[in-house]
Design a protein around this motif. Structure first.
Motif, PDB file in Angstrom:
ATOM      1  N   HIS A  92       0.849  -1.179   0.000  1.00  0.00           N
ATOM      2  CA  HIS A  92       0.000   0.000   0.000  1.00  0.00           C
ATOM      3  C   HIS A  92       0.893   1.240   0.000  1.00  0.00           C
ATOM      4  CE1 HIS A  92      -2.940  -2.975   1.342  1.00  0.00           C
ATOM      5  NE2 HIS A  92      -3.900  -2.097   1.112  1.00  0.00           N
ATOM      6  N   ILE A  93       0.380   2.310  -0.590  1.00  0.00           N
ATOM      7  CA  ILE A  93       1.116   3.572  -0.621  1.00  0.00           C
ATOM      8  C   ILE A  93       0.203   4.674  -0.092  1.00  0.00           C
ATOM      9  CG2 ILE A  93       2.361   5.265  -2.009  1.00  0.00           C
ATOM     10  CD1 ILE A  93       1.851   1.764  -3.381  1.00  0.00           C
ATOM     11  N   LEU A  94       0.669   5.362   0.928  1.00  0.00           N
ATOM     12  CA  LEU A  94      -0.054   6.495   1.503  1.00  0.00           C
ATOM     13  C   LEU A  94       0.520   7.777   0.919  1.00  0.00           C
ATOM     14  CD1 LEU A  94      -2.043   7.687   3.626  1.00  0.00           C
ATOM     15  CD2 LEU A  94      -0.114   7.669   5.233  1.00  0.00           C
ATOM     16  N   HIS A  95      -0.326   8.538   0.231  1.00  0.00           N
ATOM     17  CA  HIS A  95       0.077   9.826  -0.338  1.00  0.00           C
ATOM     18  C   HIS A  95      -0.458  10.946   0.552  1.00  0.00           C
ATOM     19  CE1 HIS A  95       1.469   8.320  -4.300  1.00  0.00           C
ATOM     20  NE2 HIS A  95       0.538   7.394  -4.131  1.00  0.00           N
ATOM     21  N   LEU A  96       0.433  11.781   1.038  1.00  0.00           N
ATOM     22  CA  LEU A  96       0.072  12.948   1.837  1.00  0.00           C
ATOM     23  C   LEU A  96       0.526  14.195   1.088  1.00  0.00           C
ATOM     24  CD1 LEU A  96       1.316  11.617   5.300  1.00  0.00           C
ATOM     25  CD2 LEU A  96      -1.030  11.612   4.443  1.00  0.00           C
ATOM     26  N   LEU A  97      -0.390  15.145   0.904  1.00  0.00           N
ATOM     27  CA  LEU A  97      -0.097  16.346   0.130  1.00  0.00           C
ATOM     28  C   LEU A  97      -0.485  17.595   0.909  1.00  0.00           C
ATOM     29  CD1 LEU A  97      -1.654  14.154  -2.095  1.00  0.00           C
ATOM     30  CD2 LEU A  97      -0.520  15.773  -3.605  1.00  0.00           C
ATOM     31  N   TYR A  98       0.327  18.631   0.722  1.00  0.00           N
ATOM     32  CA  TYR A  98      -0.033  19.915   1.310  1.00  0.00           C
ATOM     33  C   TYR A  98       0.446  21.026   0.370  1.00  0.00           C
ATOM     34  CZ  TYR A  98      -0.573  23.797   4.510  1.00  0.00           C
ATOM     35  OH  TYR A  98      -0.963  24.984   5.092  1.00  0.00           O
ATOM     36  N   GLY A  99      -0.503  21.752  -0.176  1.00  0.00           N
ATOM     37  CA  GLY A  99      -0.206  22.876  -1.068  1.00  0.00           C
ATOM     38  C   GLY A  99      -1.447  23.715  -1.211  1.00  0.00           C
ATOM     39  N   PRO A 100      -1.856  24.403  -0.159  1.00  0.00           N
ATOM     40  CA  PRO A 100      -3.157  25.091  -0.179  1.00  0.00           C
ATOM     41  C   PRO A 100      -3.212  26.217  -1.197  1.00  0.00           C
ATOM     42  CG  PRO A 100      -1.892  25.716   1.762  1.00  0.00           C
ATOM     43  CD  PRO A 100      -1.141  24.599   1.109  1.00  0.00           C
ATOM     44  N   PRO A 101      -4.179  26.181  -2.124  1.00  0.00           N
ATOM     45  CA  PRO A 101      -4.349  27.306  -3.057  1.00  0.00           C
ATOM     46  C   PRO A 101      -4.814  28.558  -2.318  1.00  0.00           C
ATOM     47  CG  PRO A 101      -5.536  25.336  -3.791  1.00  0.00           C
ATOM     48  CD  PRO A 101      -5.143  25.110  -2.376  1.00  0.00           C
ATOM     49  N   GLN A 102      -4.450  29.689  -2.871  1.00  0.00           N
ATOM     50  CA  GLN A 102      -4.904  30.971  -2.352  1.00  0.00           C
ATOM     51  C   GLN A 102      -5.542  31.757  -3.492  1.00  0.00           C
ATOM     52  OE1 GLN A 102      -1.568  32.998  -0.625  1.00  0.00           O
ATOM     53  NE2 GLN A 102      -1.203  31.427   0.922  1.00  0.00           N
ATOM     54  N   ILE A 103      -6.504  32.585  -3.149  1.00  0.00           N
ATOM     55  CA  ILE A 103      -7.099  33.474  -4.153  1.00  0.00           C
ATOM     56  C   ILE A 103      -6.186  34.672  -4.307  1.00  0.00           C
ATOM     57  CG2 ILE A 103      -9.055  34.938  -4.723  1.00  0.00           C
ATOM     58  CD1 ILE A 103     -10.828  32.980  -3.196  1.00  0.00           C
ATOM     59  N   ARG A 104      -5.499  34.711  -5.426  1.00  0.00           N
ATOM     60  CA  ARG A 104      -4.579  35.826  -5.708  1.00  0.00           C
ATOM     61  C   ARG A 104      -5.147  36.716  -6.813  1.00  0.00           C
ATOM     62  NH1 ARG A 104       0.789  34.768  -4.252  1.00  0.00           N
ATOM     63  NH2 ARG A 104       0.806  33.723  -2.232  1.00  0.00           N
ATOM     64  N   GLY A 105      -5.727  36.091  -7.837  1.00  0.00           N
ATOM     65  CA  GLY A 105      -6.363  36.875  -8.892  1.00  0.00           C
ATOM     66  C   GLY A 105      -7.808  37.121  -8.526  1.00  0.00           C
ATOM     67  N   LYS A 106      -8.173  38.353  -8.359  1.00  0.00           N
ATOM     68  CA  LYS A 106      -9.522  38.702  -7.902  1.00  0.00           C
ATOM     69  C   LYS A 106     -10.394  39.318  -8.995  1.00  0.00           C
ATOM     70  CE  LYS A 106      -7.810  39.499  -3.206  1.00  0.00           C
ATOM     71  NZ  LYS A 106      -6.387  39.230  -3.486  1.00  0.00           N
TER      72      LYS A 106
END
Length: 683
Positions: free
Chosen positions: A595-609
């Protein structure tokens, strides 16, 4: 259809746009085969879709079917690319534009689509001319013309015969809401009403299916190993028969280009259930397709590609070649870190299937509209992603019995056949969460036993208020909290009520209003009905909670769903303390017993308004830049057996683990930046 399965898609692909005006000179003059291939190799690219015919209608090789670009400096730019790529062992699928072809639109105006809404891509709103002739717009062609279909097939045959390509990518297969004379006649012959938008959509879909069927039957018979894909910007959840003419799937989903970061996961978890090889499209662009001089941050590309492989997809990054033919080194420098990661992880990706205990029965499938997003599907997927509960998205061909819980988001009508399946699923130990109009039969009654009865009218107050106890979820407040949508009026006839609906003093109107938004709850009022109930494994939420969460993002709505999940699906296969903006999946490689556990962290931000469209509309843009490292990150998985070894897939270094009394395996990663893949071998 005599289709032969080809070799699996490669993992590190590029889609190279080249939509080039005839008013630009020296097309391809600076193309250097060595620089082209060496730049791709340095970026770890192993496949690139190159161009035979573009949206302008020009071809980039010595065609006898179409017309070569009049400013083409290299008579066979396509062939030069194919030759160089083949020598470097880089796949070269070939692109053909279908319904956007400005040259053909000029030469054959009788083949143009006539939009019932008179809308054209990239038109100018103030342009009063017929067919938007004075706009820099693509003038869509209608596939309900045999001459056009034959023209496209003839060029496809020419390309497949002339070049050793792995496949053809047919782009722009649209539903243009066409009411040209041929389409009106077709609708009338088939009992469809040209004045009905739903009937026009049915006609468009049928016309497109005729084109796909004719084209694939001919190509698969003559070139049985050829890959064929038809792109319309979205993999519609119409059922597996919709994709019988395809060899594989490509999920166009550029987060910054209008799709957003929540579109791809839902699309991928549907594609995975169809049993077809598939890849995902993102772009190197700051905005979307067709942008010159725009660059996405390398962190964003690395995160997006990591999410693709975590969800079982191959990867593709969109690029656009300069008219002079010179490949852009800055673009591929930004792609290289992402594809370096993917290349190292490929041994842990081949044949991996996600461990999903939850399925969403798609509202898009049950309520087809032709749109790219369905808010209820998207909201359900968003909730599950934020709660780290891996899921699949199903159409009616899916096997409910494979899942511990089935979500019916907001508007899933239930006919007799589906009702029988749902009852059987519950009787076999399955669990259901339904919301708002889901679960209702054609008479407006609940088709399965939720232990509740539906009232004759919705709750009269909008918004209304909910009071819930800690037995639903520990995060429920002591006081009432507001729900901004309408609610069904239901009462328990056996179900356990976990939350109730309460009124405000009055609805806001000129007659009476309070404060800036809505009146507060009336603490002396009686409960109007049940908001959340559960009965014998079947839970019901009286609000359209999934589309509402997508719209409003109120965490309490997510916690309502979390409380039901914890009650109905205890001891999940995976738990992690990643923040809500983190993502996690658990996959299994059966052949390798791991089994492979994938953990990701890269929160998008609203930059173009204020990203502006050609029609004067504006939208926000989510984007990712400079992802920070976080940690420590804890995770727990439940596997069929104890692992023999746990290690980091990128480095090969062992990861310490502990087994709890209940058999759950726990790990702690001291640091996580963008993505980590942890391998549980022998479990």
């Amino acid at each position: 259809m005599p289709k032969i399965t080809n070799k699996p898609l490669r993992y590190r692909q590029i889609h190279l746009d080249f939509h080039t005006s005839e008013h630009i000179p020296g097309i391809g003059a600076d193309f250097d085969p060595h620089a082209f291939v060496s730049t791709l190799k340095a970026a770890h690219v192993d496949s690139i879709t190159i161009f035979a015919k573009c949206h302008h209608g020009w071809s980039y090789y010595p065609t006898k079917v179409g017309k070569p670009h009049p400013q083409l400096a290299r008579p066979d730019l396509l062939g030069d690319m194919v030759k160089a790529l083949a020598a470097a062992d880089i796949d070269s699928p070939i692109y053909i534009s279908v319904q956007w072809d400005e040259l053909t639109a000029r030469e054959h105006p009788e083949w143009r689509a006539m939009s019932a809404s008179n809308r054209y891509h990239h038109d100018r709103p103030a342009d009063p001319s017929a067919g938007k002739q004075l706009s820099p717009a693509w003038h869509t062609l209608c596939l309900n013309h045999a001459g056009l279909r034959h023209y496209i097939l003839d060029q496809a045959r020419e390309v497949a015969e002339s070049y050793p390509t792995q496949g053809l990518f047919f782009d722009i297969i649209l539903t243009p809401d066409c009411v040209c004379p041929a389409c009106i006649e077709r609708m009338q012959c088939n009992g469809l009403d040209p004045e009905n938008p739903a009937d026009r959509l049915k006609n468009d879909e049928a016309v497109n299916e005729q084109f796909r069927r004719e084209t694939s039957e001919a190509l698969f018979e003559e070139f049985p190993n050829l890959r064929v894909f038809y792109n319309c910007g979205h993999i519609h959840k119409h059922g597996p028969e919709r994709f019988a003419t395809y060899s594989h799937l490509e999920l166009e989903s550029l987060p910054t280009g209008g799709w957003g970061y929540d579109h791809f996961p839902s699309s991928a978890r549907y594609a995975a259930t169809l049993g077809m090889d598939f890849l995902a499209h993102t772009g190197k662009f700051h905005t979307s397709w067709g942008e010159f001089g725009g660059f996405k941050h390398p962190d964003a590309l690395e995160y997006e590609c990591a999410q693709m492989i975590a969800l079982g997809s191959k990867c593709l990054v969109g690029d656009q070649l300069h008219p002079n033919g010179a490949i852009n080194p800055d673009t591929y420098a930004s792609i290289a870190p992402a594809y370096n990661r993917v290349e190292k992880l490929e041994p842990f990706l081949e044949g991996a299937k996600q461990v999903s205990e939850i399925a969403i029965l798609s509202a898009e499938h049950m309520n087809p509209s032709g749109a790219r997003n369905h808010p209820s599907d998207d909201g359900a997927a968003q909730v599950l992603q934020e709660l780290k509960r891996p899921f699949d998205v199903l159409d009616l061909s899916g096997r409910f019995e494979q899942y511990r819980l089935l979500i019916l988001p907001d508007e899933i009508p239930v006919d007799a056949a589906l009702a029988a399946r749902l009852r059987s699923y519950l009787a076999g130990g399955g669990r259901i969460i339904a919301s708002w109009h889901s679960g209702l039969d054609e008479d407006g009654r609940f088709a399965i036993d939720f232990g509740i009865e539906r009232g004759p009218a919705p709750v009269a107050f909008r918004p209304s208020y909910v009071k819930a106890g800690k037995d639903l979820d520990p995060s429920m407040p002591e006081t009432a909290f507001v729900f901004y949508e309408e609610a069904e009026t239901v009462r328990s006839v056996g179900a356990t009520v976990l939350a109730g609906i309460f009124p405000s003093y009055f609805n806001r109107s000129y007659k009476h209003f309070c404060s800036h938004q809505h009146a507060p709850d009336d603490p002396d009022a009686d409960m109007l009905g049940a908001a959340v109930t559960v009965n014998k494994g079947a839970a019901y939420i009286a609000y359209p909670i999934f589309r509402l969460y997508r719209a409003m993002g109120q965490p309490l709505y997510k916690y309502v769903v979390r409380g039901l999940l914890d009650r109905l699906v205890p001891n999940p296969a995976m738990v992690t303390d990643l923040p809500s903006s983190g993502r996690a999946t658990l996959t299994r490689q059966i052949e390798h017993d791991r089994h492979i556990l994938h953990l990701l962290y890269g929160p998008p931000q609203i930059r173009g308004k204020d990203v502006r469209g050609d029609d004067g509309s504006t939208r926000i843009m989510e984007m990712i830049e400079d992802i920070p490292a976080i940690g420590p990150v804890k995770a727990t998985v439940r596997l069929p057996a104890m692992p023999k070894r746990v290690f980091d897939a990128m480095t090969g270094e062992d990861v310490a683990w502990n087994a709890g009394d209940d058999g759950a395996i726990s790990i702690t990663l001291p640091r996580l930046r963008i993505h980590s893949a942890v391998v549980f071998e022998g479990g």
